[in-house]
Design a protein around this motif. Structure first.
Motif, short mmCIF file in Angstrom:
data_model
loop_
_atom_site.label_atom_id
_atom_site.label_comp_id
_atom_site.label_asym_id
_atom_site.label_seq_id
_atom_site.Cartn_x
_atom_site.Cartn_y
_atom_site.Cartn_z
N SER A 104 0.86 -1.21 0.00
CA SER A 104 0.00 0.00 0.00
C SER A 104 0.89 1.25 0.00
CB SER A 104 -0.92 0.01 1.22
OG SER A 104 -1.75 -1.12 1.24
N PRO A 105 1.55 1.51 -1.11
CA PRO A 105 2.43 2.69 -1.14
C PRO A 105 1.64 3.98 -0.97
CG PRO A 105 2.07 1.84 -3.35
CD PRO A 105 1.45 0.83 -2.41
N ARG A 106 2.23 4.95 -0.29
CA ARG A 106 1.60 6.25 -0.06
C ARG A 106 2.28 7.25 -0.98
NH1 ARG A 106 -1.65 8.01 4.08
NH2 ARG A 106 -1.70 10.27 4.49
N PRO A 107 1.55 7.86 -1.92
CA PRO A 107 2.18 8.80 -2.87
C PRO A 107 2.94 9.92 -2.14
CG PRO A 107 -0.09 8.33 -3.51
CD PRO A 107 0.10 7.73 -2.14
N GLY A 108 4.15 10.17 -2.62
CA GLY A 108 4.96 11.24 -2.05
C GLY A 108 5.77 10.85 -0.85
N CYS A 109 5.70 9.56 -0.44
CA CYS A 109 6.43 9.11 0.75
C CYS A 109 7.47 8.05 0.37
CB CYS A 109 5.46 8.50 1.77
SG CYS A 109 4.33 9.70 2.54
N ARG A 110 8.71 8.27 0.79
CA ARG A 110 9.75 7.27 0.57
C ARG A 110 9.90 6.38 1.79
NH1 ARG A 110 11.69 11.80 -2.11
NH2 ARG A 110 12.42 11.44 -4.25
N THR A 111 9.81 7.02 2.97
CA THR A 111 9.96 6.26 4.21
C THR A 111 9.29 7.01 5.34
OG1 THR A 111 11.60 5.14 5.64
CG2 THR A 111 12.14 7.36 4.90
N GLU A 112 9.20 6.39 6.47
CA GLU A 112 8.54 7.00 7.63
C GLU A 112 9.27 8.29 8.05
OE1 GLU A 112 7.24 5.87 12.24
OE2 GLU A 112 8.62 4.58 11.11
N GLY A 113 8.51 9.30 8.33
CA GLY A 113 9.08 10.56 8.80
C GLY A 113 9.24 11.60 7.72
N ASP A 114 9.18 11.18 6.44
CA ASP A 114 9.25 12.16 5.36
C ASP A 114 8.02 13.07 5.39
OD1 ASP A 114 11.54 11.00 4.50
OD2 ASP A 114 10.76 10.25 2.59
N PHE A 115 8.21 14.32 5.06
CA PHE A 115 7.06 15.16 4.74
C PHE A 115 6.68 14.82 3.30
CE2 PHE A 115 9.00 17.45 8.23
CZ PHE A 115 7.91 17.91 8.96
N ARG A 116 5.41 14.57 3.08
CA ARG A 116 4.97 14.14 1.75
C ARG A 116 5.44 15.11 0.68
NH1 ARG A 116 -1.16 12.76 1.12
NH2 ARG A 116 -0.35 12.12 -0.93
N HIS A 117 5.95 14.55 -0.40
CA HIS A 117 6.42 15.29 -1.56
C HIS A 117 7.72 16.05 -1.30
CE1 HIS A 117 2.55 14.24 -3.19
NE2 HIS A 117 1.92 14.98 -2.28
N ALA A 118 8.36 15.79 -0.14
CA ALA A 118 9.66 16.43 0.11
C ALA A 118 10.74 15.64 -0.61
CB ALA A 118 9.94 16.48 1.61
N GLY A 119 11.39 16.25 -1.56
CA GLY A 119 12.42 15.55 -2.29
C GLY A 119 13.82 15.94 -1.88
N SER A 120 13.94 16.96 -1.00
CA SER A 120 15.26 17.46 -0.65
C SER A 120 15.44 17.55 0.86
CB SER A 120 15.48 18.86 -1.25
OG SER A 120 14.64 19.81 -0.62
N THR A 121 16.68 17.50 1.26
CA THR A 121 17.03 17.70 2.66
C THR A 121 16.56 19.07 3.13
OG1 THR A 121 18.96 16.28 2.42
CG2 THR A 121 18.96 17.82 4.27
N GLU A 122 16.69 20.08 2.25
CA GLU A 122 16.29 21.43 2.61
C GLU A 122 14.82 21.49 2.96
OE1 GLU A 122 16.63 26.01 0.89
OE2 GLU A 122 17.53 24.33 -0.19
N ALA A 123 13.97 20.83 2.19
CA ALA A 123 12.53 20.83 2.48
C ALA A 123 12.25 20.17 3.83
CB ALA A 123 11.78 20.11 1.36
N GLN A 124 12.88 19.03 4.09
CA GLN A 124 12.67 18.32 5.35
C GLN A 124 13.13 19.16 6.54
OE1 GLN A 124 11.23 15.29 5.39
NE2 GLN A 124 11.44 14.71 7.54
N ALA A 125 14.32 19.76 6.44
CA ALA A 125 14.86 20.55 7.54
C ALA A 125 14.04 21.81 7.78
CB ALA A 125 16.32 20.91 7.25
N LEU A 126 13.64 22.49 6.70
CA LEU A 126 12.86 23.72 6.86
C LEU A 126 11.49 23.42 7.46
CD1 LEU A 126 13.67 25.71 3.59
CD2 LEU A 126 14.45 26.22 5.91
N ALA A 127 10.89 22.29 7.09
CA ALA A 127 9.59 21.93 7.65
C ALA A 127 9.69 21.67 9.14
CB ALA A 127 9.03 20.72 6.91
#
Length: 888
Positions: free
Chosen positions: A283-306
């Motif tokens: 049951s893949p969740r669109p925009g998620c690679r692994t647990e803890g990702d913000f959906r559709h975050a493709g960069s470290t910068e997006a994750q850190a800023l969020a």
């Protein structure tokens, strides 16, 4: 005393050096302010400091003592960089025979390593034992008992070792960033192609370097209106783009707005809800690679800023989202810029590492991971302070990476490494204020400029808060002509603000250091007195004198006719003066006092009550919305500014609407109310109304301001002046500078020309003539406006902290403005001032005032002298007794 002199003579010679040879850990710096003589601040360095006296000598200064005290009292200081290379005060002004008077001598100020403020020294230069990193300052002028006045106009940091060329010109960076905006609100990557991403970077830079005001308001309003398009590209019901939502949420926090209600969206709530749960097989969740990702975050910068945005909004980020940052480490110890699935190969980039460090430090609870992350940054920092664009890189250093590393290192307390990074950045800054991507690139860009500006302003996205940032009085602010690195029109003459302040604060004019009087009387001109206070606040050159004026007004001080401030405002009476009340309330706001209890009155409530419900000539009302008895646009504007600054926008709506209704088709405002003369179009009033409406904001007010500025620009005369009631007027030119500075980039040349006009109207005593070609001599009223107006700071944002000042001694109403009598120990004549002090007399504390020695502590010599006198007296008594015995 001979023994003491021998001890000083035996001291080792000081090691002279240029200021840059001293560091925070080696040597001491001295700064001598020759501003009272038309010069500048001159710095010197002693690489092996011993005493404050030797520091002067090692720094290249020559000194003269007095005949009364010898070299112990520094009476005259000279330097090759002083005006004409002379020593001051010159012999025709001060003979240096007796101790100089307390209103004209070199006062001595000291600051220990790391200290942010000056301390008045009563120990003396010969008695001051220096330590590495110490800073000394000498200022000529008036200093009361204990150093209650006359503090240096510059801070220890501004003259400290290791500064100067190693500082980022943050205001210039802000000016350059503002220059990238289209219509003052957005950045475009191509015509009609706005970039919300780059616009957020411009907003961050403006917040850190220009501060609150119309520039930041316009950019923020544009981004708020575009929230849906920028942060919700998949639609309002879908998860937001995490980087865009985080950037807008951070901007909301920075500007004091609610990120949970920004542009019609709950940015922080939507971000928290967008954190990916643990994956479910099949049951893949669109925009998620692994647990803890913000959906559709493709960069470290997006994750850190969020993560950073949630922490700043006091919304606890899911632990998995923070932990995800700790699992991004590459094999080389760094962190990659792409948000790869765990276990995938990555290449370390110090820029991503720095962002993760900022986020982990803000979130807390991950000390081990934070230490490893910061350790990697330290490992990558080069000896010159810079960092490469990728781990182990040997090519050109990267500006954005170095700036973000400086922010992160400073956030975790490693100021030494952060300062090295900032020093390197300062050397990369282009003349007009921008920064390029790396040390080899030739074109400035917003990303590196924004990161460097925040590093230079000692802040980051986790701590930045927009506030009022007045421009340095000696250096134009962002976007102003003559700003750092600004060529062409900015190179014109500028008034000498220090001399102007000295003129305004002279005891012959500022009576008792408290107020200006109506000519020929002892009656205070309270309106002019507040004008003078505004000028002092705009420059910051004498905060202690400003404190004296403010305290006098705030504490019910009485003039020579027993009148107080509210005899002028008439607050609380049946005939209040709305403009006067607004002016007094604005002064309270400027200096951080409470306008709701200033001078014993609630001036904001008085303004609210003074708003006219309708026109009534007998009640002092020109129209609905007019403040009662406010008979000029100037007074109406002051009231609007005071109400809005107090947060009373709703109460100010009618007065602001009335002010708007007065604008003529030309863009100008009249001077007098009620406005019955169709030919009444006034520069002063138009500039003032523009400042008020710029603060009010909104589409209608903004459009009115732009029309006003266009009209003002068209009124400038060929010599740079502006027409006013007094002809080619100093008042009008100064107010025009303040008005046009609301959009300084668009009016750069005209502002520079007006400042040159003002400089040409300044007299040798520091004051200004009323107009060009009129009666010669300086005028206080014209000088207050010229000094304050030259800075270009709008009354709507003017602010000056009185922190660090102390109550100013009042010589009393019978002294006619003369300074208090100050007595030198051991000299009942009071030095060159004349007169003896008695216990409880004027200017005497504890039985005698004292002018602090600026050489060796005079008490030591006084004690020796007393001991010798006692011994001598005892010997005489013995001899006399023996003689008497023989006679008996």
């Amino acid at each position: 005393m001979l023994g003491s002199g021998t001890a000083y003579a035996a001291a080792p010679p000081a090691a002279a050096g240029a200021p840059e040879e001293c560091t925070s850990a080696r040597g001491a710096v001295v700064a001598v302010d020759f501003g009272a003589f038309g010069g500048s601040v001159v710095r010197g360095c002693d690489t092996t400091p011993t005493t404050g006296y030797e520091l002067l000598k090692a720094g290249g200064f020559r000194t003269t003592g007095t005949g009364h005290d010898g070299d112990a009292f520094i009476c005259r200081i000279g330097h090759t960089s002083a005006p004409d290379g002379k020593a001051y005060p010159t012999p025709d002004r001060e003979k240096c025979v007796d101790t100089p008077s307390a209103d004209a001598y070199w006062s001595y100020w000291v600051a220990a390593r790391g200290a942010k403020d000056w301390r008045y020294s009563d120990l003396g230069a010969m008695g001051r034992k220096l330590k590495p990193g110490d800073v000394d300052a000498w200022v000529f002028g008036a200093t009361e008992i204990g150093g209650a006045g006359g503090k240096p106009s510059f801070t220890p940091d501004q003259v400290r070792a290791g500064l100067g060329a190693d500082e980022i010109r943050v205001r210039a960076a802000g000016a350059w960033s503002r220059g990238q905006l289209v219509d003052g609100e957005r950045v475009e990557i191509a015509p009609d192609t706005p970039s919300h991403l780059l616009t957020t970077e411009a907003a961050y830079t403006i917040a850190a370097t220009v501060g609150t005001g119309s520039a930041l308001d316009r950019v923020t309003a544009y981004l708020r209106a575009g929230t849906t398009a920028y942060a919700y590209p998949r639609g309002g019901g879908e998860a937001p783009d995490p980087e865009a939502a985080a950037r807008l949420a951070l901007l909301a926090e920075i500007t004091g707005k609610d990120p949970a209600d920004f542009g019609g969206h709950d940015l922080t709530g939507d971000l928290r809800a967008a954190v990916c749960p643990a994956p479910v097989p099949g049951s893949p969740r669109p925009g998620c690679r692994t647990e803890g990702d913000f959906r559709h975050a493709g960069s470290t910068e997006a994750q850190a800023l969020a993560v950073l945005a949630l922490v700043r909004a006091e919304v606890t980020p899911p632990e998995a989202a923070v932990a995800r940052l700790t699992r991004l480490e590459c094999a080389d110890g760094g962190h990659g810029s792409l948000l790869h699935p765990p276990g995938k190969r990555c290449d370390g980039e110090p820029r991503a590492t720095a962002l993760i460090a900022l986020a982990l430090e803000a979130a807390g609870g991950y000390d081990g991971a934070l230490a490893e992350t910061v350790g990697h940054l330290r490992d990558q920092q080069r000896p010159d302070g810079s960092l490469p664009g990728y781990t182990g890189g040997t090519g050109a250093a990267d500006v954005t990476t170095t700036a973000l590393a400086a922010q992160a290192l400073r956030a975790v307390g490693d100021r030494a490494r952060a300062d090295r990074a900032v020093a390197w950045l300062a050397r990369q800054q282009f003349p007009l204020g921008g920064f390029s991507s790396d040390e080899m690139a030739l074109d400035p860009h917003l990303f590196p400029t924004s990161a460097a500006a925040l590093a230079g302003a000692d802040t980051d996205l986790g701590s930045l808060v927009a506030k009022v940032i007045p421009p340095d009085p000696e250096e134009p602010g962002p976007g102003e002509p003559g700003g750092p690195g600004e060529p062409g029109d900015g190179d014109g003459k500028r008034p000498d603000l220090k001399k102007g302040v000295a003129y305004l604060t002279h005891s012959e004019r500022l009576l008792r250091g408290r107020y200006y009087a109506v000519p020929g009387t002892r009656r205070a001109d309270f309106g002019l007195t507040i004008d003078g206070a505004f000028a002092l606040a705009a420059t910051g050159h004498d905060d202690n004198k400003l404190r004296g004026v403010v305290d006098f007004l705030d504490r019910g001080g009485r003039d020579g006719e027993n009148r107080t401030l509210h005899d002028w405002t008439r607050a609380g009476t049946e005939r209040p003066s709305g403009g006067s009340i607004g002016k007094a309330a604005l002064l309270a706001q400027v200096v951080g006092r409470d306008p709701r209890k200033f001078g014993g009155r609630d001036l904001i409530a008085a303004l609210d009550e003074a708003v006219c419900p309708a026109a009534a000539e007998t009640d002092g009302c020109a129209a609905a919305g007019n403040y009662r008895n406010a008979e000029s646009v100037f007074g109406q504007s002051l009231g609007v500014i005071a109400q809005v600054r107090a947060g009373e926008r709703e109460a100010a709506a009618k007065p602001a609407g009335y002010l708007l209704s007065l604008q003529k088709d030309s863009g100008a405002w009249p001077s007098v109310l009620p406005a019955t003369d169709p030919n009444d179009q006034d520069v002063d009033s138009t500039a003032m109304a523009a400042m008020a409406l710029d603060l009010v904001g909104g589409a209608e007010a903004d459009a009115a301001v732009q029309r006003a500025l266009a009209w003002l620009a068209g009124r400038q005369l060929s010599d740079g002046g502006f027409p006013g009631a007094a002809g080619n007027s100093v008042n009008s030119a100064a107010l025009a500078v303040q008005g046009l500075s609301l959009d300084a980039p668009a009016h750069r040349a005209k502002i520079a020309k007006a400042r040159t006009f003002l400089a040409e109207r300044q007299n040798p005593d520091g004051g200004f003539t009323i107009n060009k070609g009129g009666q010669p001599g300086s005028d206080v009223r014209a000088s207050t406006q010229a000094v304050g107006g030259t800075t270009g700071i709008s009354f709507a944002v003017l602010k000056r902290s009185l922190a660090g000042t102390s109550p100013q001694p009042d010589p009393g109403p019978g002294t006619d403005g003369k300074p208090p009598v100050i007595v030198t120990p051991g000299d009942s004549s009071g030095g060159s001032t004349g007169g003896a002090g008695t216990s409880g007399g004027p200017g005497v504390q504890g039985g005698g005032g004292r002018l602090a020695s600026t050489g060796t502590n005079a008490l030591t010599f006084a004690g020796i002298a007393v001991a010798l006198l006692v011994a001598g007296a005892g010997a005489i008594v013995v001899v006399r007794r023996r003689g008497a015995g023989r006679r008996r």
